[in-house]
Design an enzyme around this catalytic site. Structure first.
Site, PDB file in Angstrom:
ATOM      1  N   ARG A  97       0.819  -1.204   0.000  1.00  0.00           N
ATOM      2  CA  ARG A  97       0.000   0.000   0.000  1.00  0.00           C
ATOM      3  C   ARG A  97       0.856   1.259   0.000  1.00  0.00           C
ATOM      4  NH1 ARG A  97      -2.808   2.008  -2.700  1.00  0.00           N
ATOM      5  NH2 ARG A  97      -3.888   0.004  -2.744  1.00  0.00           N
ATOM      6  N   LYS A 132       1.318  24.556  -3.213  1.00  0.00           N
ATOM      7  CA  LYS A 132       0.104  23.878  -2.759  1.00  0.00           C
ATOM      8  C   LYS A 132       0.305  22.366  -2.904  1.00  0.00           C
ATOM      9  CE  LYS A 132      -2.784  27.823  -3.968  1.00  0.00           C
ATOM     10  NZ  LYS A 132      -3.828  28.367  -4.854  1.00  0.00           N
ATOM     11  N   LYS A 164       3.619  39.067  -1.593  1.00  0.00           N
ATOM     12  CA  LYS A 164       2.206  38.817  -1.856  1.00  0.00           C
ATOM     13  C   LYS A 164       1.336  39.932  -1.277  1.00  0.00           C
ATOM     14  CE  LYS A 164       0.926  34.449  -1.648  1.00  0.00           C
ATOM     15  NZ  LYS A 164       0.784  34.085  -3.074  1.00  0.00           N
ATOM     16  N   GLU A 194       3.312  39.864  -6.424  1.00  0.00           N
ATOM     17  CA  GLU A 194       1.965  39.471  -6.832  1.00  0.00           C
ATOM     18  C   GLU A 194       1.085  40.718  -6.953  1.00  0.00           C
ATOM     19  OE1 GLU A 194      -0.386  36.083  -4.824  1.00  0.00           O
ATOM     20  OE2 GLU A 194      -1.224  37.912  -3.965  1.00  0.00           O
ATOM     21  N   ASP A 215      -2.217  37.917 -10.704  1.00  0.00           N
ATOM     22  CA  ASP A 215      -3.061  37.024  -9.925  1.00  0.00           C
ATOM     23  C   ASP A 215      -4.540  37.230 -10.216  1.00  0.00           C
ATOM     24  OD1 ASP A 215      -3.555  35.061  -7.906  1.00  0.00           O
ATOM     25  OD2 ASP A 215      -4.118  36.682  -6.550  1.00  0.00           O
TER      26      ASP A 215
END
Length: 276
Positions: A97, A132, A164, A194, A215
């Site tokens: 597994r 992510k 950001k 950004e 963005d």
């Protein structure tokens, strides 16, 4: 990828799956029983993680024979035999597994990446991943993106500057943020900012950003940014990019398209292991 780094990831996964051993296998199978097995593709896709699978089994049985019939980056067809293995039956059953989890997820990422890359192959644009990723296995997932023909964005918060929206709010302005960061990081480090509007884009460009992330901009705004930019900064499009709209984004003339979905929402490739 560093073998030591890979082994630590695999050991943690094995411990998660059997922190006190494999109660079923250990009470059914003899200590020295030997078996042969095949790892088989159940659908088409790009293979990623075959080395991970091999190390998984060999951590449980150092004498395990692992014959690779396919290598990472190769395109699989349904029914292809990926590898044949021979060793202690306990190791095969207990590692099955964990090995398949790595193979299926990484192959799913490579397969999805290839679909995105193929969609924009006639444009001069890179398809990149994001941060992510699944905690703990980012190095593997970014490796899978490369196997699918994609590019890696920054690996973590330490290796590149990205200013950001919340950084800008905290500091006060794009211009001030870029000025501060230029004063404090080495000259070898590029600065990415950004932006969400054309006005912010102009501010970042005028302040000397090396890379500007557009963005969640509309296609029209992206086109305008490309025209204003005139190749001064690297332009990256990001936000809500999917397989249906990536070509329209590529047509705007941006240099990079980053796609979080390459890693954060992936269908595992169907791969199985059968004892013969």
């Amino acid at each position: 990828m560093l073998v030591l780094q890979i082994e630590d990831i695999i050991k943690n996964a094995l411990l998660e799956d059997m922190n006190n051993g494999d109660i079923t296998t250990e009470n059914l199978i003899g200590l020295n029983d030997i078996s042969e097995a095949e790892i088989i593709a159940k659908e088409d896709g790009v293979l990623a993680g075959i080395e991970i699978a091999e190390i998984t089994f060999k951590l449980l049985d150092k004498d395990m024979l692992f014959y690779r019939l396919k290598e990472d980056g190769q395109f699989l067809r349904k029914g292809d035999i990926i590898a044949k293995i021979k060793g202690k039956t306990r190791a095969i059953l207990s590692g099955e597994r964990t090995a398949l989890n790595f193979l299926q997820r990484l192959s799913g990422i490579a397969t999805k990446t290839k679909k995105f890359v193929d969609k924009v192959e006639k444009y001069n644009v890179r398809v990149a991943d994001t941060r992510k990723t699944t905690p703990g296995i980012r190095v593997l997932e970014k490796y899978a993106v490369r196997l699918g023909g994609g590019a890696n964005h920054r690996y973590n918060l330490s290796d590149a500057v990205m200013i950001k929206d919340n950084h800008i709010r905290a500091v006060g302005s794009i211009e001030k943020a870029i000025k501060l960061i230029r004063e404090r990081v080495p000259h070898t480090v590029k600065v990415e900012v950004e932006v969400e509007t054309i006005e912010q884009f102009k501010q970042a460009l005028d302040a000397g950003a090396d890379i500007i992330m557009l963005d969640n901009m509309s296609i029209e705004d992206m086109k305008e940014a490309v025209n204003i930019n005139n190749k001064k900064a690297i332009l990256e499009a990001s936000g809500n990019v999917d397989i249906d709209n990536i070509e329209e984004v590529a047509k705007t003339g941006v240099d990079v398209i980053s796609v979080g979905a390459l890693t954060h929402s992936v269908k595992a490739l169907d791969i199985s292991l059968n004892i013969k």
